[in-house]
Design a protein around this motif. Structure first.
Motif, PDB file in Angstrom:
ATOM      1  N   GLY A 195       3.457   3.574  -8.763  1.00  0.00           N
ATOM      2  CA  GLY A 195       3.131   5.002  -8.698  1.00  0.00           C
ATOM      3  C   GLY A 195       4.369   5.885  -8.716  1.00  0.00           C
ATOM      4  O   GLY A 195       4.395   6.961  -8.099  1.00  0.00           O
ATOM      5  N   PRO A 217       7.828   6.176  -0.319  1.00  0.00           N
ATOM      6  CA  PRO A 217       6.910   7.323  -0.207  1.00  0.00           C
ATOM      7  C   PRO A 217       7.374   8.290   0.881  1.00  0.00           C
ATOM      8  O   PRO A 217       7.905   7.864   1.914  1.00  0.00           O
ATOM      9  N   THR A 269       0.806  -1.232   0.000  1.00  0.00           N
ATOM     10  CA  THR A 269       0.000   0.000   0.000  1.00  0.00           C
ATOM     11  C   THR A 269       0.835   1.276   0.000  1.00  0.00           C
ATOM     12  O   THR A 269       0.336   2.352  -0.348  1.00  0.00           O
ATOM     13  N   GLY A 270       2.096   1.169   0.419  1.00  0.00           N
ATOM     14  CA  GLY A 270       2.923   2.368   0.550  1.00  0.00           C
ATOM     15  C   GLY A 270       2.656   3.142   1.823  1.00  0.00           C
ATOM     16  O   GLY A 270       3.245   4.204   2.056  1.00  0.00           O
ATOM     17  N   SER A 287       9.731  10.534  -7.079  1.00  0.00           N
ATOM     18  CA  SER A 287       8.772  10.340  -5.987  1.00  0.00           C
ATOM     19  C   SER A 287       7.933   9.111  -6.296  1.00  0.00           C
ATOM     20  O   SER A 287       7.827   8.683  -7.450  1.00  0.00           O
ATOM     21  N   THR A 288       7.308   8.540  -5.265  1.00  0.00           N
ATOM     22  CA  THR A 288       6.560   7.298  -5.473  1.00  0.00           C
ATOM     23  C   THR A 288       5.454   7.153  -4.441  1.00  0.00           C
ATOM     24  O   THR A 288       5.537   7.708  -3.337  1.00  0.00           O
ATOM     25  N   ARG A 289       4.423   6.394  -4.811  1.00  0.00           N
ATOM     26  CA  ARG A 289       3.344   6.076  -3.867  1.00  0.00           C
ATOM     27  C   ARG A 289       3.661   4.830  -3.050  1.00  0.00           C
ATOM     28  O   ARG A 289       3.172   4.652  -1.942  1.00  0.00           O
ATOM     29  N   LYS A 290       4.457   3.913  -3.663  1.00  0.00           N
ATOM     30  CA  LYS A 290       4.809   2.655  -3.000  1.00  0.00           C
ATOM     31  C   LYS A 290       6.315   2.430  -3.167  1.00  0.00           C
ATOM     32  O   LYS A 290       6.914   2.937  -4.126  1.00  0.00           O
TER      33      LYS A 290
END
Length: 842
Positions: free
Chosen positions: A772, A817, A704-705, A790-793
């Motif tokens: 992401g 994240p 889920t991050g 940058s990243t979500r997970k």
């Protein structure tokens, strides 16, 4: 008064197959130094042996003898002067004739030669110089046949190679082709003089408090006839004269001594300046300068500290009183055709090491004593040199002619190189004591009689423990000598408590999991490695047909010389990653494995540095390649860094944070998941002052991050200088916690200094889709652009394309994240396409 004069003989050469007697056999040589393969290529007689299978169609060259010829004009010779013909290197069996008279027969590639040809050149006009290069391959086999009493055992190449003083890798190695070069591989010239400086060197005595240094300077002179010469020495720093002193030579040696107050010291990369002083000597007669010679040197001390401790006996380097963790790499010759390597190319290799926070290079014993420009780059950039003598992976014979040749070779090369502050150790050989062990050869360490060693089936001990240490003691007495690599007080070479160690139980040997690499180390890990493919641009260079661009193609296998590489690469891939059939992804996956392997080794061994210097250093095998290939190199033949280069750079950062959960060996417990896992967090620092910083550890879901626990934050952490600070230990409860990464960071004075991310192993069990990830250009100038990641997970191992002339500040990056990272790219021109990138699970 005649002055010293040089006349290069670099042009005007022609060459032929020695067996071909026809007049049209002679072909032009573009320039010397050269080797025969280059000259054949220049004449359209040989395809580039680095491409495809061309190495095989170049093998005929290896079994031939070659003749080189030059017709030159006699130079002007002032009264009282002599003419010398000077060869800095002939490869290897060379018979030199001047106007059909034999003047030299040489059989050692590592020696220079100087022949007085004054009488032969009495007549003016043209003279003919001819050199017959006999086939080293066939001569070696003949020498082996002549000595059946010797045990010809070793690793790599034809064991007959050990009978010949030639770069041993030319016979083929587990990373390089069989290319038996021959030719004038170093400079050739005529020198005209009545006197010259034949050697210039210094001996430096640095006071313990570094407040003063005494610099003794020596000039060895060669004079013809009347010897009433004067030598004037000048000591300079940054082009400014510090002191000057004259001396009248005694027994052809002039000597002076300078006292230097508050000397500026030479330091390794990252520890201080690389200050180089210059000593020059002017040879004068009747107030006329005959010759001037200059050399640069450093003021520093270099010690190898071996003393008993709780782990056995230490082995680490101390420079100017400071203990240095020697993170670095091993060096093989940068080309199979040595004359391809320019001073600029050497410089780029060494500068890359400095960018990578490396401080030591090991010049491996199966290559050459390197070119002056290599060591100059190391001096200027601050890379310490571990210098092997040129013996590799074999039981070397010791008939009298070889011993005499070896002593001359060692003396010549130690004298040639002793002024370089970068050289901190001379080492007798590479893995010859391992050959002794594995072949059951006689080695009684308690027997201290050198003559008795010659009568055993391991006579080369006489070279490593008698001849070479004597040469170093006489010629460069302040430099430490070590009998072999690996070696430790005569104990078995795999003993982890003493000396240095080659740790090959990852990849070779028992093929351990790379995740436990640090548990396999010793007091100084001078070899260890993991193979990876080079970047696609390099593969495109040597693979001619598109149809061959798949992971297991014949030509790709041919360009990987490592025994059993198919099984080993497959093992490490299938154990750790979801495998791929397209070449580009496959290449990337091998690079991920190499990067992870190097990270696990270096990170753990550097941590051990803080535990009573348990590990004194780690030199990965290998920095570079000698041709475009698949190997253990972390930077390929074209100077393109692999992801492992960046992984090592991060771990060798002056301040590095480490976080690691305990290893759970899924392959021996039928892939059952662990119930719990312990983890540890620490900070390593090579800085010499205490820092106070903030340390953070986050727990981030891979799926889920999101953070599955509150972050642990420690403020005002005292980070010990030149050591390890253990921060905390904890336990992961896998019954409660979903798969997550441990993401660690450290700040000092508000500046983020280092990160580390620990992942559940193996990666193949993780779903790394839909990350992401966003890569955004946030600034652009003519010189550079900055990208924000940058990243979500959590993202694993984001690798940027390597493009010639373009540099990225970081690659092989893990991103989580809430921790955006910025990468700087230099060298992209307007209109150039953006760099492509890959990451795991993409």
């Amino acid at each position: 008064m005649a002055t010293f004069a040089q006349h290069s003989l670099s042009s005007g050469w022609s060459f032929k197959d020695s067996d071909d007697q026809s007049p049209e056999a002679w072909l032009p040589v573009p320039i010397v130094p050269s080797v025969v393969q280059q000259d054949l290529q220049a004449n359209g007689k040989l395809e580039d042996p680095f491409i495809g299978f061309n190495e095989l169609s170049a093998r005929w060259v290896n079994e031939k003898s070659w003749t080189y010829r030059n017709v030159f004009q006699k130079p002007e010779v002032p009264a009282g002067s002599s003419i010398f013909l000077v060869f800095d290197g002939l490869d290897t069996f060379a018979k030199v004739k001047l106007d059909d008279q034999t003047i030299l027969e040489s059989d050692n590639m590592f020696l220079a030669h100087r022949i007085d040809v004054t009488k032969l050149l009495e007549a003016g006009g043209e003279h003919t110089l001819e050199i017959d290069f006999d086939c080293a391959l066939l001569r070696a086999r003949e020498l082996r046949k002549q000595h059946p009493e010797h045990k010809w055992v070793g690793f790599n190449g034809d064991p007959a190679r050990m009978s010949v003083r030639k770069a041993q890798y030319h016979w083929g190695w587990d990373w390089g082709p069989v290319l038996m070069t021959a030719g004038i591989w170093k400079e050739v010239r005529l020198e005209v003089y009545s006197a010259r400086v034949s050697d210039l060197w210094t001996e430096v005595d640095l006071a313990a408090d570094h407040a003063t240094a005494q610099v003794s300077a020596f000039a060895e002179l060669e004079t013809r006839g009347d010897a009433s010469y004067q030598a004037t020495f000048t000591l300079s720093l940054a082009g400014q004269e510090i002191a000057k002193q004259s001396s009248t030579p005694e027994n052809n040696v002039a000597k002076v001594s300078f006292d230097v107050s508050n000397p500026s010291l030479w330091w390794p990369n990252g520890y201080g300046d690389q200050t180089l002083y210059e000593i020059s000597v002017s040879l004068e007669k009747e107030e006329t300068q005959v010759q001037q010679v200059s050399k640069k040197f450093g003021i520093r001390t270099a010690e190898v500290i071996q003393q008993p401790d709780k782990h056995g006996k230490s082995f680490f380097f101390r420079i100017n009183g400071v203990d240095i963790f020697c993170g670095g790499a091993c060096w093989i010759p940068a080309d199979s055709l040595l004359t391809n390597v320019t001073p600029d190319r050497y410089r780029k290799w060494i500068e890359l090491m400095a960018v990578g926070h490396q401080v030591m290079i090991r010049v491996w014993g199966g290559g050459i004593y390197e070119d002056e420009s290599f060591y100059q780059a190391c001096d200027e950039v601050g890379i310490m040199v571990w210098q092997d003598f040129m013996f590799g992976c074999g039981n070397y014979p010791t008939w009298p002619e070889i011993l005499e040749s070896v002593e001359k070779e060692a003396t010549y090369n130690v004298r040639r190189l002793r002024h370089h502050p970068s050289i901190v150790i001379w080492v007798g050989n590479n893995e010859d004591y391992q050959v002794q062990e594995q072949s059951g050869l006689t080695y009684n360490f308690e027997d201290k009689d050198p003559q008795s060693w010659l009568k055993t089936d391991f006579p080369a001990r006489y070279i490593y423990e008698h001849i070479l240490p004597d040469v170093v003691k006489k010629t460069s007495p302040s430099t430490y000598y070590h009998p072999g690599s690996p070696w430790g007080d005569g104990k078995i070479t795999s003993d982890p408590t003493v000396g240095d160690m080659h740790q090959w139980n990852v990849w070779h040997g028992t093929q351990e999991k790379y995740q436990i690499f640090d548990t396999l180390g010793g007091r100084f890990n001078s070899e260890f490695g993991m193979e990876a493919f080079p970047h696609m641009a390099t593969i495109d260079h040597f693979v001619e047909n598109e149809a061959d661009k798949y992971p297991q193609s014949h030509v790709l296998d041919f360009h990987n010389k490592a025994d059993g590489h198919e099984r080993r690469i497959a093992t490490y891939l299938v154990e750790n990653l979801r495998t791929a059939t397209d070449l580009e992804t496959y290449v990337y996956l091998t690079q991920v494995v190499q990067a992870e392997t190097m990270m696990f080794g270096y990170r753990g061994w550097r941590r051990q540095w803080g535990d009573e210097r348990h590990c004194g250093g780690a030199l990965l095998w290998q920095l570079n390649d000698c041709w475009p290939t698949i190997s253990w190199a972390i930077v390929d033949y074209f100077l393109r860094p692999k992801p492992a280069f960046y992984a090592v750079r991060r771990v060798l950062n002056p301040v590095a944070i480490g976080v690691r959960r305990e290893h759970h060996d899924w392959s021996v417990c039928h892939a059952q998941p662990p119930k719990t896992s312990k983890y540890e967090l620490w900070v390593s620092s090579s800085l010499l002052k205490e820092l106070v910083g903030k340390v953070e550890l986050r727990f981030i879901s891979i799926k889920t991050g999101l953070e599955i626990h509150d972050a642990i934050v420690h403020e005002d952490v005292k980070i010990v200088p030149n050591g390890t600070t253990n921060i905390l230990e904890g336990v992961i409860d896998h019954a409660v916690d979903e798969p997550h990464v441990l993401a660690a960071r450290v700040w000092v004075d508000g500046e983020l200094l280092a990160r580390d991310v620990d992942w559940p192993q193996p990666f193949k069990y993780l779903d790394l889709s839909d990350r992401g990830l966003e890569v955004t250009r946030i600034s652009k100038t003519e010189k550079e652009q900055k990208l924000e990641l940058s990243t979500r997970k959590p993202v694993k191992c984001l690798v940027f394309e390597e493009r010639d002339g373009v540099r990225v500040s970081d690659s092989a990056i893990d991103i989580v994240p809430g921790d955006d990272q910025v990468v700087t790219i230099t060298g992209l021109k307007p209109g150039d396409a953006q760099l492509t990138y890959k990451f795991l699970g993409q």
